[in-house]
Scaffold this motif. Structure first.
Motif, short mmCIF file in Angstrom:
data_model
loop_
_atom_site.label_atom_id
_atom_site.label_comp_id
_atom_site.label_asym_id
_atom_site.label_seq_id
_atom_site.Cartn_x
_atom_site.Cartn_y
_atom_site.Cartn_z
N VAL A 190 -17.36 -106.20 -9.56
CA VAL A 190 -16.44 -104.54 -9.60
C VAL A 190 -17.28 -103.50 -10.19
O VAL A 190 -17.24 -102.40 -9.60
CB VAL A 190 -15.46 -105.50 -10.59
CG1 VAL A 190 -14.27 -104.42 -10.72
CG2 VAL A 190 -14.62 -106.65 -9.34
N GLY A 193 -18.96 -101.90 -7.86
CA GLY A 193 -18.14 -101.17 -7.07
C GLY A 193 -17.80 -99.87 -8.19
O GLY A 193 -17.93 -98.68 -7.51
N ILE A 194 -17.50 -99.67 -9.27
CA ILE A 194 -16.93 -98.86 -10.33
C ILE A 194 -18.18 -98.55 -10.55
O ILE A 194 -18.43 -96.65 -10.56
CB ILE A 194 -17.08 -99.31 -11.71
CG1 ILE A 194 -15.49 -100.23 -12.19
CG2 ILE A 194 -16.43 -98.38 -12.50
CD1 ILE A 194 -14.90 -100.61 -12.81
N GLU A 198 -15.63 -95.00 -8.91
CA GLU A 198 -14.80 -95.39 -9.64
C GLU A 198 -13.15 -95.37 -9.03
O GLU A 198 -12.37 -96.91 -8.72
CB GLU A 198 -14.65 -95.25 -10.94
CG GLU A 198 -13.46 -96.19 -11.68
CD GLU A 198 -13.66 -95.49 -13.64
OE1 GLU A 198 -14.47 -95.41 -13.22
OE2 GLU A 198 -12.84 -96.05 -13.36
N ARG A 200 -12.12 -95.64 -5.77
CA ARG A 200 -12.26 -96.18 -4.82
C ARG A 200 -12.22 -97.96 -5.38
O ARG A 200 -11.37 -99.10 -4.44
CB ARG A 200 -13.46 -96.70 -3.62
CG ARG A 200 -13.32 -96.89 -2.24
CD ARG A 200 -12.05 -95.93 -1.69
NE ARG A 200 -12.73 -97.24 -0.21
CZ ARG A 200 -11.11 -97.64 -0.09
NH1 ARG A 200 -10.60 -97.73 -0.97
NH2 ARG A 200 -11.03 -97.84 0.87
N THR A 201 -12.56 -98.74 -6.14
CA THR A 201 -12.65 -99.20 -6.65
C THR A 201 -11.24 -99.72 -6.90
O THR A 201 -11.14 -100.79 -6.29
CB THR A 201 -13.73 -99.75 -7.93
OG1 THR A 201 -15.17 -99.13 -7.07
CG2 THR A 201 -14.33 -101.20 -8.13
N THR A 208 -9.76 -100.40 -13.09
CA THR A 208 -10.91 -100.64 -13.48
C THR A 208 -11.46 -100.61 -15.22
O THR A 208 -12.10 -100.58 -15.83
CB THR A 208 -11.67 -98.80 -13.10
OG1 THR A 208 -10.61 -97.96 -12.79
CG2 THR A 208 -11.75 -99.85 -11.40
N ASP B 75 -4.22 -99.31 -8.20
CA ASP B 75 -4.33 -100.46 -8.65
C ASP B 75 -3.48 -101.77 -8.60
O ASP B 75 -3.27 -102.38 -7.28
CB ASP B 75 -5.75 -101.27 -9.97
CG ASP B 75 -4.77 -100.80 -10.81
OD1 ASP B 75 -4.47 -99.59 -11.36
OD2 ASP B 75 -5.18 -101.85 -11.97
N LEU B 92 -19.71 -97.54 -1.64
CA LEU B 92 -19.47 -97.67 -2.21
C LEU B 92 -20.94 -97.30 -1.97
O LEU B 92 -21.95 -98.83 -1.87
CB LEU B 92 -19.37 -98.72 -2.89
CG LEU B 92 -17.62 -99.25 -2.77
CD1 LEU B 92 -17.02 -100.28 -3.59
CD2 LEU B 92 -17.52 -98.08 -4.11
N THR B 100 -19.72 -104.47 0.61
CA THR B 100 -19.12 -103.77 0.20
C THR B 100 -17.26 -104.31 -0.07
O THR B 100 -16.52 -104.20 -0.58
CB THR B 100 -19.13 -102.97 0.62
OG1 THR B 100 -20.02 -102.27 1.05
CG2 THR B 100 -17.53 -101.59 0.42
N LEU B 103 -16.40 -108.01 -2.03
CA LEU B 103 -16.06 -107.35 -3.37
C LEU B 103 -14.92 -106.74 -3.11
O LEU B 103 -13.73 -106.86 -3.58
CB LEU B 103 -16.31 -105.40 -3.74
CG LEU B 103 -15.82 -104.36 -4.51
CD1 LEU B 103 -16.08 -105.54 -5.48
CD2 LEU B 103 -16.95 -103.49 -4.79
#
Lengths: 315, 250
Positions: A190, A193-194, A198, A200-201, A208, B75, B92, B100, B103
């Motif tokens: 994660v 990913g950030i 960020e 998108r994550t 995040t 989120d 990413l 990707t 994740l």
């Protein structure tokens, strides 16, 4: 050899060399390499933030220093010498400080985050330099070094140079494995990913902000481990340890070694420790020497010393 | 009429004096491809950002499967089952396609606050990532770094990331924008395959793609819904023709 194998070979050779230093037992070398290993632990903890979570923090020295002061306070005021008590308490102090400072500063992003972390470090520096009960600008001596004894027999005495050295070595090996496992685990992915993106994550379902704060606290606790070991090795703490200069120097260490690699900052830590030591013998202006090296590395090795290792030492 | 999976009631958002989205009331039905079209500046992107939680609404509400999710952050919406893709390639950097998607697939874990077991040793994460890799047709490119992909491949990976979170509803932000003819055909084909099992909300400029994929089309003009109907109804509508299609189709 692949780059990965080269790194592993380098780390194994380095670990054996460090153990050989313990076997020789020379006082000067134990002190210098002990100091270098403490800087390694400190640097890899910052790499978790700078290299993996994309957070450039200047507050990192605060957690190092707070943990060192926590050990001094527990030893001098409460006569606690058992590391099974003082170590967890010192780490908890560092982690708690990281939780508070991180919670507030992570509300800002980019350059504002850097400024807020800098401000916190400065505040703590002045607090510890001015307040008499922390020893002021003179700092504090530990009345006794951490000592673990069972039934009156000493099991681990950090007043003993070789024991302290081996304890630091074990702490470095454990910290390195802990962080490299962490980075491959879901939590570390994660963070990757950030760093990549960020927004998108976050849209993938990860809160995040919570992951960044957790990384900040973990990094703070590991920095606290380094601070504890530093206070235990020297038996002395002073406010400069939690100042922004220390944070800045550590950031240089990470960049010099190569951020986002974990082993790079270890190389950087050894390089800077030796540069500082031998530079001071060569010239009265060793800071200028270090500065020159940092400038050269940043210009010609943008991925730090680690970039050299990955290319197999060829140009 | 099938039950709506997502309902907007009087949804509004303004930027200063501009009413970017103005009292939009719409229902997206389960199992359908519903396209949102409109001229530039009609508020399509703002609407999508409101639905995915990137922007906060000033008024009105959003209901996902009956639950009010107007104030939910991105989120949380993702965890509830609303997945979104982004228009600009947001792959990413530094991760491979497989990493990707792994994740993204971690979202099947109750939490990713897991610090010890490597992420590639969670069977359910691997299975999901592998399935998404196949669904977005990137299996052959699994080890490629995301930033080394072609533009079209990045779009496919982008869609794969959404699929790996196992969404019930996909919000797709101009998945064809900037693609060449062949790349666009590949993505349209991919979307058609995904639409068999998923509900899609498609914000798109490409008219041919919209009319070939969508079962329902909503036309947005100046932040307001001008008309909603089947592709045939929209094509035949004089109001739409005047406001929008007239510019593009002679």
């Amino acid at each position: 050899m692949t780059a990965r194998q080269r790194v592993q070979a380098l780390l194994c050779a380095g670990a054996l060399a460090l153990l050989a230093v313990a076997a020789v037992g020379d006082r000067f070398w134990l002190q210098l390499f002990g100091k270098a290993m403490i800087t390694c632990i400190f640097a890899i903890s910052l790499d978790l933030l700078v290299g993996y979570a994309g957070l450039v923090s200047l507050a990192h020295a605060a957690f190092f220093g707070l943990s060192a002061y926590a050990l001094a306070g527990l030893t001098n005021r409460l006569q606690l010498v058992n590391p099974l008590l003082t170590l967890p308490l010192a780490l908890a102090a560092a982690a708690l400080a990281a939780l508070c400072i991180g919670w507030l500063s992570l509300r800002a992003a980019g350059v504002y985050f850097i400024m807020v972390t800098l401000a916190f470090t400065q505040m703590l520096f002045y607090l510890f330099s001015e307040a008499p009960w922390f020893g002021g600008s003179d700092g504090l001596y530990l009345s006794q070094k951490p000592l673990l004894s069972i039934l009156g027999r000493p099991l681990l005495d950090l007043g003993n140079r070789t024991a302290a050295y081996l304890f630091i070595f074990a702490a470095l090996v454990l910290s390195y494995f802990f962080l490299s496992r962490l980075l491959r685990a879901p939590f570390g992915r994660v963070l990757a990913g950030i760093r990549g993106n960020e927004q998108r994550t976050r849209a993938l379902g990860f809160s995040t902000a919570r992951y960044k704060l957790t990384a900040f606290v973990i990094a703070g606790a590991v920095a606290g481990l380094a601070g504890y070991l530093d206070a235990a090795l020297y038996g002395f703490v002073n406010p400069a340890e939690l100042g922004w200069r220390q944070s800045g120097l550590l950031l240089m260490t990470v960049l010099l070694g190569g951020r986002g690699t974990l082993y790079g900052p270890i190389l950087g830590a050894f390089l800077l420790t030796f540069l500082e030591h031998y530079g001071a013998r060569l010239t009265d202006h060793s800071s200028a020497l270090i500065g020159a090296v940092v400038i050269l590395v940043v210009l010609f090795l943008p991925r730090g010393v680690a970039g050299l290792v990955e290319r197999g030492g060829r140009g | 009429m099938a039950e709506p999976i997502l309902e907007l009631r009087g949804l509004s958002r303004r930027f200063g004096a501009l009413r970017a989205v103005d009292k939009v009331t719409l229902a997206f039905e389960r199992g359908r491809v519903h396209a949102v079209i409109g001229p530039n500046g009609a508020g399509k992107s703002t609407l999508l950002n409101l639905l995915s939680g990137e922007l906060r609404a000033d008024g009105g509400s959003v209901h996902f499967r009956g639950e009010d999710v107007t104030r939910a952050p991105p989120d949380r919406l993702s965890r509830l089952g609303i997945g979104r893709s982004f228009q600009t390639a947001t792959v990413l950097e530094g991760l491979t396609c497989e990493e990707t998607l792994r994740l993204a697939a971690q979202s099947c874990l109750r939490s990713s606050m897991r610090f010890f077991r490597p992420s590639d040793r969670y069977p359910e994460v691997n299975a999901r990532a592998e399935r998404a890799l196949g669904e977005c047709r990137m299996t052959a490119r699994r080890s490629a770094r995301a930033k080394d992909l072609s533009y079209g491949e990045q779009r496919q990976l982008e869609i794969g990331m959404v699929l790996a979170t196992s969404p019930q509803l996909l919000l797709l932000d101009e998945p064809l924008a900037g693609l060449g003819h062949d790349e666009a055909l590949a993505v349209v084909d991919l979307l058609r395959a995904i639409a068999v099992e998923h509900t899609l909300v498609l914000v798109e400029h490409d008219m041919d793609a919209v009319f070939s994929l969508a079962a329902a089309v909503t036309v947005l003009v100046n932040g307001k819904v001008l008309e909603t109907g089947t592709p045939a109804q929209i094509r035949a509508s004089p109001a739409v023709r005047e406001a929008y299609l007239g510019e593009e189709e002679p």
